[in-house]
Design a protein around this motif. Structure first.
Motif, mmCIF file in Angstrom:
data_model
loop_
_atom_site.group_PDB
_atom_site.id
_atom_site.type_symbol
_atom_site.label_atom_id
_atom_site.label_comp_id
_atom_site.label_asym_id
_atom_site.label_seq_id
_atom_site.Cartn_x
_atom_site.Cartn_y
_atom_site.Cartn_z
ATOM 1 N N ARG A 151 -8.744 0.422 -1.952
ATOM 2 C CA ARG A 151 -7.693 0.632 -2.950
ATOM 3 C C ARG A 151 -7.921 -0.294 -4.148
ATOM 4 O O ARG A 151 -7.617 0.052 -5.278
ATOM 5 C CB ARG A 151 -6.349 0.302 -2.291
ATOM 6 C CG ARG A 151 -5.162 0.804 -3.013
ATOM 7 C CD ARG A 151 -5.065 2.306 -2.793
ATOM 8 N NE ARG A 151 -3.809 2.841 -3.286
ATOM 9 C CZ ARG A 151 -3.568 3.120 -4.570
ATOM 10 N NH1 ARG A 151 -4.486 2.907 -5.465
ATOM 11 N NH2 ARG A 151 -2.411 3.616 -4.934
ATOM 12 N N LEU A 152 -8.440 -1.469 -3.867
ATOM 13 C CA LEU A 152 -8.662 -2.466 -4.918
ATOM 14 C C LEU A 152 -10.059 -2.353 -5.522
ATOM 15 O O LEU A 152 -10.499 -3.224 -6.262
ATOM 16 C CB LEU A 152 -8.457 -3.875 -4.345
ATOM 17 C CG LEU A 152 -7.020 -4.178 -3.914
ATOM 18 C CD1 LEU A 152 -6.943 -5.443 -3.092
ATOM 19 C CD2 LEU A 152 -6.110 -4.292 -5.134
ATOM 20 N N ARG A 153 -10.735 -1.257 -5.181
ATOM 21 C CA ARG A 153 -12.108 -1.035 -5.660
ATOM 22 C C ARG A 153 -12.986 -2.261 -5.452
ATOM 23 O O ARG A 153 -13.712 -2.698 -6.334
ATOM 24 C CB ARG A 153 -12.090 -0.642 -7.139
ATOM 25 C CG ARG A 153 -11.366 0.657 -7.309
ATOM 26 C CD ARG A 153 -11.675 1.309 -8.616
ATOM 27 N NE ARG A 153 -10.633 2.277 -8.895
ATOM 28 C CZ ARG A 153 -10.117 2.503 -10.081
ATOM 29 N NH1 ARG A 153 -10.587 1.847 -11.122
ATOM 30 N NH2 ARG A 153 -9.189 3.397 -10.231
ATOM 31 N N MET A 183 -2.146 -5.112 -8.606
ATOM 32 C CA MET A 183 -2.038 -6.553 -8.330
ATOM 33 C C MET A 183 -0.907 -7.206 -9.124
ATOM 34 O O MET A 183 -0.378 -8.231 -8.726
ATOM 35 C CB MET A 183 -3.347 -7.257 -8.674
ATOM 36 C CG MET A 183 -4.463 -6.934 -7.722
ATOM 37 S SD MET A 183 -5.722 -8.225 -7.803
ATOM 38 C CE MET A 183 -7.141 -7.355 -7.150
ATOM 39 N N GLU A 236 -9.000 -0.562 4.103
ATOM 40 C CA GLU A 236 -8.270 0.429 3.295
ATOM 41 C C GLU A 236 -7.765 -0.228 2.020
ATOM 42 O O GLU A 236 -7.813 0.331 0.934
ATOM 43 C CB GLU A 236 -7.092 0.990 4.084
ATOM 44 C CG GLU A 236 -7.502 2.052 5.092
ATOM 45 C CD GLU A 236 -6.281 2.617 5.804
ATOM 46 O OE1 GLU A 236 -5.282 2.932 5.131
ATOM 47 O OE2 GLU A 236 -6.342 2.716 7.039
ATOM 48 N N MET A 237 -7.273 -1.457 2.178
ATOM 49 C CA MET A 237 -6.782 -2.193 1.002
ATOM 50 C C MET A 237 -7.923 -2.493 0.048
ATOM 51 O O MET A 237 -7.771 -2.349 -1.165
ATOM 52 C CB MET A 237 -6.125 -3.503 1.435
ATOM 53 C CG MET A 237 -4.860 -3.297 2.236
ATOM 54 S SD MET A 237 -4.156 -4.882 2.677
ATOM 55 C CE MET A 237 -2.923 -4.365 3.860
ATOM 56 N N TYR A 243 -7.292 -2.173 8.607
ATOM 57 C CA TYR A 243 -6.411 -1.928 7.468
ATOM 58 C C TYR A 243 -6.843 -2.701 6.219
ATOM 59 O O TYR A 243 -6.634 -2.247 5.093
ATOM 60 C CB TYR A 243 -4.955 -2.283 7.834
ATOM 61 C CG TYR A 243 -3.983 -1.471 7.042
ATOM 62 C CD1 TYR A 243 -3.706 -0.162 7.425
ATOM 63 C CD2 TYR A 243 -3.402 -1.962 5.891
ATOM 64 C CE1 TYR A 243 -2.858 0.614 6.675
ATOM 65 C CE2 TYR A 243 -2.543 -1.181 5.134
ATOM 66 C CZ TYR A 243 -2.276 0.109 5.533
ATOM 67 O OH TYR A 243 -1.445 0.885 4.774
ATOM 68 N N VAL A 285 -6.223 -0.914 -10.707
ATOM 69 C CA VAL A 285 -6.247 -2.082 -9.814
ATOM 70 C C VAL A 285 -5.440 -3.257 -10.386
ATOM 71 O O VAL A 285 -4.656 -3.894 -9.682
ATOM 72 C CB VAL A 285 -7.705 -2.537 -9.548
ATOM 73 C CG1 VAL A 285 -7.732 -3.842 -8.764
ATOM 74 C CG2 VAL A 285 -8.452 -1.468 -8.784
ATOM 75 N N THR A 313 -2.136 -12.861 -0.834
ATOM 76 C CA THR A 313 -2.703 -11.695 -0.165
ATOM 77 C C THR A 313 -3.739 -11.021 -1.066
ATOM 78 O O THR A 313 -3.886 -11.368 -2.233
ATOM 79 C CB THR A 313 -1.616 -10.655 0.157
ATOM 80 O OG1 THR A 313 -1.234 -10.007 -1.072
ATOM 81 C CG2 THR A 313 -0.400 -11.308 0.792
ATOM 82 N N LEU A 314 -4.413 -10.039 -0.483
ATOM 83 C CA LEU A 314 -5.423 -9.286 -1.231
ATOM 84 C C LEU A 314 -4.833 -8.652 -2.484
ATOM 85 O O LEU A 314 -5.554 -8.346 -3.423
ATOM 86 C CB LEU A 314 -5.993 -8.167 -0.354
ATOM 87 C CG LEU A 314 -6.757 -8.568 0.904
ATOM 88 C CD1 LEU A 314 -7.209 -7.326 1.643
ATOM 89 C CD2 LEU A 314 -7.950 -9.430 0.552
ATOM 90 N N PHE A 315 -3.525 -8.430 -2.485
ATOM 91 C CA PHE A 315 -2.896 -7.776 -3.630
ATOM 92 C C PHE A 315 -2.423 -8.752 -4.699
ATOM 93 O O PHE A 315 -1.641 -8.396 -5.570
ATOM 94 C CB PHE A 315 -1.723 -6.909 -3.167
ATOM 95 C CG PHE A 315 -2.184 -5.649 -2.497
ATOM 96 C CD1 PHE A 315 -2.928 -4.706 -3.197
ATOM 97 C CD2 PHE A 315 -1.897 -5.410 -1.169
ATOM 98 C CE1 PHE A 315 -3.375 -3.552 -2.582
ATOM 99 C CE2 PHE A 315 -2.335 -4.253 -0.553
ATOM 100 C CZ PHE A 315 -3.080 -3.330 -1.258
ATOM 101 N N GLN A 316 -2.890 -9.985 -4.619
ATOM 102 C CA GLN A 316 -2.509 -10.948 -5.653
ATOM 103 C C GLN A 316 -3.760 -11.501 -6.336
ATOM 104 O O GLN A 316 -4.737 -11.848 -5.666
ATOM 105 C CB GLN A 316 -1.674 -12.071 -5.027
ATOM 106 C CG GLN A 316 -0.284 -11.580 -4.641
ATOM 107 C CD GLN A 316 0.483 -12.567 -3.798
ATOM 108 O OE1 GLN A 316 0.107 -12.867 -2.680
ATOM 109 N NE2 GLN A 316 1.570 -13.091 -4.353
ATOM 110 N N MET A 343 0.839 -1.206 0.000
ATOM 111 C CA MET A 343 0.000 0.000 0.000
ATOM 112 C C MET A 343 0.873 1.255 0.000
ATOM 113 O O MET A 343 0.623 2.198 -0.753
ATOM 114 C CB MET A 343 -0.896 0.017 1.246
ATOM 115 C CG MET A 343 -2.023 -0.967 1.228
ATOM 116 S SD MET A 343 -3.492 -0.344 0.397
ATOM 117 C CE MET A 343 -4.159 0.724 1.683
#
Lengths: 81, 288
Positions: free
Chosen positions: B232-234, A59, B228-229, B225, A55, B202-205, A39
């Motif tokens: 960010r990831l809509r 990712m 918030e993520m 938190y 997005v 993770t949420l970002f993958q 982040m």
């Protein structure tokens, strides 16, 4: 600052890593680059280059090296140039 | 016994990348792992969101073996410090960490995990003690919180009731199981015959979201938190038809997130006004 310096600074500020460790750095390689760190990194990069990351790119941003490719391909930010 | 696995024998319990375990499978697996450790003792459980880690946990709990829950990635010096302080009888850890503890004998292995015997002179355990965990997640603080069987059961039951978790509920691990709320997700689902998708992503993958969609996950849980993520990831624009509710531990959802949920008319509070129970849990459920 050059684009490369800005790019490096975004990582160094987010993860407190040494510049020489950056080239091979990948997501989750170090404790600091976890989802929370990611982040911060994305925010730093957006601020430094005045862009809004999509997005899919957030990712896809899986390494220091691949991040350069994403910025070049999708945001017209040339790090190496 | 905390988890009555036999009651849900045919239900799906755990869904990992390469295998799916029914409750019957989980019963056999967890009894085999905990059986290797024998009877009541203290064990260091090096947590990952994996079959070996969860099945080990379930087996230890059911057999009265007390796990001290630590992050598998915890710094080696910190672990060694904890080993001196707590003197566990065994370590249950990922195979790749084995080399750090070469003085200990490997007595069992399963699913990429090893059971190592320390041969340490152990302490007597209070009969009420169920498990030990940190309140701060991944820091190496030597201070662990003691949880009793009674306490875990009461907490689990109250959350199950509050969120109405039943056999059709399916969660996904986006929090570590050495973190109180991460473990609570496992407890509530295994207690009620629901299922859990195990992933280290993770949420970002992308793989996380693929696992969530492909396995028809029904609930997502996080800490402030996390939200918030998700913003960010809509997340609020994602199409996730099977998702029924989301929860957050550590207090109420912040007003802005709440407003967003309301405005989207996707989720609303389970309870009017506040909507959070004694565990500091906040939940939103899909209207339609």
């Amino acid at each position: 600052m050059t684009n490369l310096e800005k790019y490096d600074k975004a990582f160094i500020d987010a993860f407190n890593v040494a510049a020489e460790d950056l080239p091979n750095l990948k997501y989750q390689d170090i404790a600091a680059w976890d989802s929370v760190g990611h982040m911060s990194l994305m925010a730093n990069i957006e601020d430094s280059f005045d862009i809004m990351m999509e997005v899919e790119d957030i990712m896809d941003f899986s390494s220091y090296a691949h991040g350069k490719e994403i910025l070049k391909a999708n945001y017209e930010v040339d790090i190496e140039g | 016994m905390i988890f009555d696995l036999g009651k849900f024998a045919g239900n799906t319990a755990l869904i990992a990348e390469n295998e799916t375990l029914t409750y019957e499978d989980l019963k056999i697996r967890s009894e085999e792992i905990s059986g290797a450790a024998g009877g009541r003792c203290l064990i260091f459980l090096f947590c990952k969101n994996s079959v070996a880690s969860v099945a080990g946990y379930v087996g230890f709990m059911n057999r009265g073996i007390v796990p001290l829950m630590i992050d598998a990635d915890l710094d080696l010096d910190l672990v060694k410090n904890l080993l001196q302080l707590y003197r566990p009888k065994y370590l249950w850890l990922p195979e790749n960490l084995r080399e750090n503890y070469s003085a200990y004998e490997k007595i069992y292995e399963r699913d990429g995990y090893n059971l190592l015997a320390t041969n340490a002179e152990t302490f007597a355990l209070n009969e009420k003690l169920a498990l030990l965990m940190t309140t701060s997640g991944s820091t190496g603080s030597p201070k662990f919180v003691r949880q009793s069987y009674e306490n875990i059961l009461a907490n689990t039951k109250s959350i199950v009731e509050y969120l109405q978790i039943g056999e059709s509920e399916r969660s996904i691990t986006n929090l570590p199981m050495n973190y109180v709320y991460g473990l609570s997700i496992i407890n509530t689902h295994i207690f009620s015959g629901g299922s859990i998708v195990l992933t280290e992503k993770t949420l970002f993958q992308k793989e996380f979201w693929q696992a969530l969609k492909n396995n028809s996950v029904t609930n997502l849980n996080g800490v402030p938190y996390t939200f918030e993520m998700l913003q960010r990831l809509r997340f609020f624009r994602m199409d996730l038809p099977t998702l029924k509710f989301i929860t957050q531990a550590g207090g109420k959802l912040d007003p802005e997130t709440h407003l967003k949920l309301d405005r989207q008319e996707i989720f609303c509070n389970v309870r009017r006004g506040g909507g959070y129970c004694a565990n500091g849990l906040s939940a939103c459920r899909k209207i339609a």
